[in-house]
Design a protein around this motif. Structure first.
Motif, short mmCIF file in Angstrom:
data_model
loop_
_atom_site.label_atom_id
_atom_site.label_comp_id
_atom_site.label_asym_id
_atom_site.label_seq_id
_atom_site.Cartn_x
_atom_site.Cartn_y
_atom_site.Cartn_z
N ALA A 185 -8.73 -4.60 -3.34
CA ALA A 185 -10.01 -4.14 -3.85
C ALA A 185 -10.77 -5.28 -4.53
CB ALA A 185 -9.81 -2.98 -4.82
N SER A 186 -10.00 -6.25 -5.05
CA SER A 186 -10.58 -7.44 -5.68
C SER A 186 -9.57 -8.57 -5.56
CB SER A 186 -10.89 -7.16 -7.15
OG SER A 186 -11.46 -8.30 -7.76
N GLY A 187 -10.04 -9.79 -5.39
CA GLY A 187 -9.13 -10.93 -5.30
C GLY A 187 -8.33 -10.93 -4.01
N SER A 188 -7.14 -11.53 -4.10
CA SER A 188 -6.32 -11.65 -2.90
C SER A 188 -4.84 -11.63 -3.25
CB SER A 188 -6.65 -12.95 -2.16
OG SER A 188 -6.27 -14.07 -2.94
N PHE A 189 -4.03 -11.33 -2.25
CA PHE A 189 -2.57 -11.36 -2.36
C PHE A 189 -2.00 -11.30 -0.94
CE2 PHE A 189 -4.11 -7.07 -3.04
CZ PHE A 189 -3.42 -6.34 -2.09
N ASP A 190 -0.72 -11.63 -0.82
CA ASP A 190 -0.03 -11.58 0.46
C ASP A 190 0.91 -10.39 0.50
OD1 ASP A 190 -1.21 -13.99 1.22
OD2 ASP A 190 0.51 -15.20 0.58
N VAL A 191 1.04 -9.80 1.68
CA VAL A 191 2.01 -8.74 1.92
C VAL A 191 2.91 -9.20 3.06
CG1 VAL A 191 2.39 -6.32 2.53
CG2 VAL A 191 0.32 -6.97 1.26
N ASN B 172 8.90 -6.69 6.75
CA ASN B 172 10.18 -7.03 7.36
C ASN B 172 10.75 -5.73 7.92
OD1 ASN B 172 12.96 -7.45 7.73
ND2 ASN B 172 13.11 -8.84 6.00
N ASP B 173 11.12 -5.73 9.21
CA ASP B 173 11.64 -4.50 9.81
C ASP B 173 13.17 -4.47 9.91
OD1 ASP B 173 12.13 -6.14 12.02
OD2 ASP B 173 10.43 -5.37 13.16
N GLY B 174 13.83 -5.46 9.30
CA GLY B 174 15.29 -5.47 9.28
C GLY B 174 15.94 -6.08 10.51
N THR B 175 15.12 -6.55 11.46
CA THR B 175 15.67 -7.16 12.67
C THR B 175 15.51 -8.68 12.65
OG1 THR B 175 13.59 -7.03 13.91
CG2 THR B 175 15.06 -5.10 14.02
N GLY B 176 15.05 -9.20 11.53
CA GLY B 176 14.79 -10.63 11.44
C GLY B 176 13.34 -10.99 11.70
N VAL B 177 12.53 -9.99 12.06
CA VAL B 177 11.11 -10.23 12.32
C VAL B 177 10.33 -9.93 11.05
CG1 VAL B 177 9.10 -9.58 13.70
CG2 VAL B 177 11.37 -9.61 14.75
N LYS B 178 9.50 -10.90 10.64
CA LYS B 178 8.65 -10.74 9.47
C LYS B 178 7.22 -11.07 9.85
CE LYS B 178 12.08 -12.04 5.99
NZ LYS B 178 12.34 -12.94 4.85
N ARG B 179 6.29 -10.41 9.18
CA ARG B 179 4.86 -10.73 9.33
C ARG B 179 4.27 -10.77 7.93
NH1 ARG B 179 1.73 -6.73 13.15
NH2 ARG B 179 0.18 -8.38 13.17
N THR B 180 3.43 -11.77 7.68
CA THR B 180 2.75 -11.89 6.40
C THR B 180 1.25 -11.75 6.63
OG1 THR B 180 4.47 -13.28 5.46
CG2 THR B 180 2.32 -13.35 4.39
N PHE B 181 0.64 -10.88 5.84
CA PHE B 181 -0.79 -10.65 5.89
C PHE B 181 -1.39 -11.08 4.55
CE2 PHE B 181 1.05 -7.66 8.81
CZ PHE B 181 0.16 -7.59 9.86
N THR B 182 -2.48 -11.83 4.61
CA THR B 182 -3.23 -12.16 3.40
C THR B 182 -4.37 -11.16 3.31
OG1 THR B 182 -2.66 -14.50 3.51
CG2 THR B 182 -4.60 -13.91 2.21
N LEU B 183 -4.36 -10.39 2.24
CA LEU B 183 -5.43 -9.41 2.02
C LEU B 183 -6.42 -10.00 1.03
CD1 LEU B 183 -3.38 -6.10 1.80
CD2 LEU B 183 -4.37 -7.20 3.79
N ASN B 184 -7.67 -10.09 1.43
CA ASN B 184 -8.68 -10.69 0.56
C ASN B 184 -10.09 -10.15 0.80
OD1 ASN B 184 -9.27 -11.90 2.98
ND2 ASN B 184 -8.73 -13.97 2.34
N PHE C 211 -0.54 -13.23 -5.93
CA PHE C 211 -1.71 -12.54 -6.46
C PHE C 211 -2.66 -13.54 -7.11
CE2 PHE C 211 1.37 -9.16 -6.18
CZ PHE C 211 0.62 -8.03 -5.89
N SER C 212 -3.92 -13.49 -6.73
CA SER C 212 -4.92 -14.34 -7.39
C SER C 212 -5.26 -13.73 -8.74
CB SER C 212 -6.18 -14.44 -6.52
OG SER C 212 -6.86 -13.20 -6.46
N SER C 213 -5.83 -14.55 -9.60
CA SER C 213 -6.25 -14.07 -10.91
C SER C 213 -7.30 -12.97 -10.75
CB SER C 213 -6.84 -15.24 -11.71
OG SER C 213 -7.29 -14.79 -12.95
N GLY C 214 -7.11 -11.87 -11.44
CA GLY C 214 -8.07 -10.78 -11.37
C GLY C 214 -7.94 -9.88 -10.15
N SER C 215 -6.90 -10.07 -9.37
CA SER C 215 -6.77 -9.26 -8.16
C SER C 215 -6.40 -7.81 -8.50
CB SER C 215 -5.74 -9.85 -7.20
OG SER C 215 -4.47 -9.87 -7.79
#
Length: 139
Positions: free
Chosen positions: A67-73, A76-88, A107-111
């Motif tokens: 809703a404000s700022g940014s952070f990463d999510v 991981n599905d437990g099979t060794g596959v990971k995906r990272t999304f930057t939400l901003n 997390f960015s400041s104020g996120s």
């Protein structure tokens, strides 16, 4: 157990209406969000270097929005596959399906992390131990 993988999780573009006095984004059950929202919460004032999440859900679906700022999510599905999304962008949300381990960090400041959830809070729906999560995914 729900068979899911990180590719079942996706970014959703939310309605964005531009106006000279400011923008508005509308979120509606069954239209913008592919589930009925039963719970809404938000994370804020997360100290620098801290992370949130670190769990999975058995049934809960979520739409996570910066809703404000940014952070990463990181998913991981437990099979060794990971995906990272930057939400901003406040007009985009990350759909997270059941059976996916998630970690939120950088997390960015104020996120502000807004979460729309398909179910009310139920501690029994959480898997908080990664080893238990791996066992759950192998059933």
């Amino acid at each position: 157990m729900i068979k899911s993988n990180v590719y079942d999780c996706t970014m959703i573009e939310l309605d964005k209406h531009h106006h000279k006095k400011g923008n508005i984004t509308v979120v509606e059950n069954g239209r913008t969000v592919p589930f009925e929202v039963r719970r809404t919460y938000y994370l804020y004032d997360v100290p620098s270097g801290e992370s949130r999440g670190g769990h999975a859900h058995r049934e809960l679906r979520q739409l996570i929005v910066a809703a404000s700022g940014s952070f990463d999510v990181t998913l991981n599905d437990g099979t060794g596959v990971k995906r990272t999304f930057t939400l901003n962008r406040p007009y985009q949300g990350l759909l997270v399906v059941p059976g996916i381990w998630r970690e939120l960090n950088n997390f960015s400041s104020g996120s502000v992390c807004l979460v729309l959830a398909s179910h009310e809070y139920d501690e029994n729906d959480y898997i908080r131990d990664y080893g238990e999560f791996l066992v759950y995914k192998k059933r």
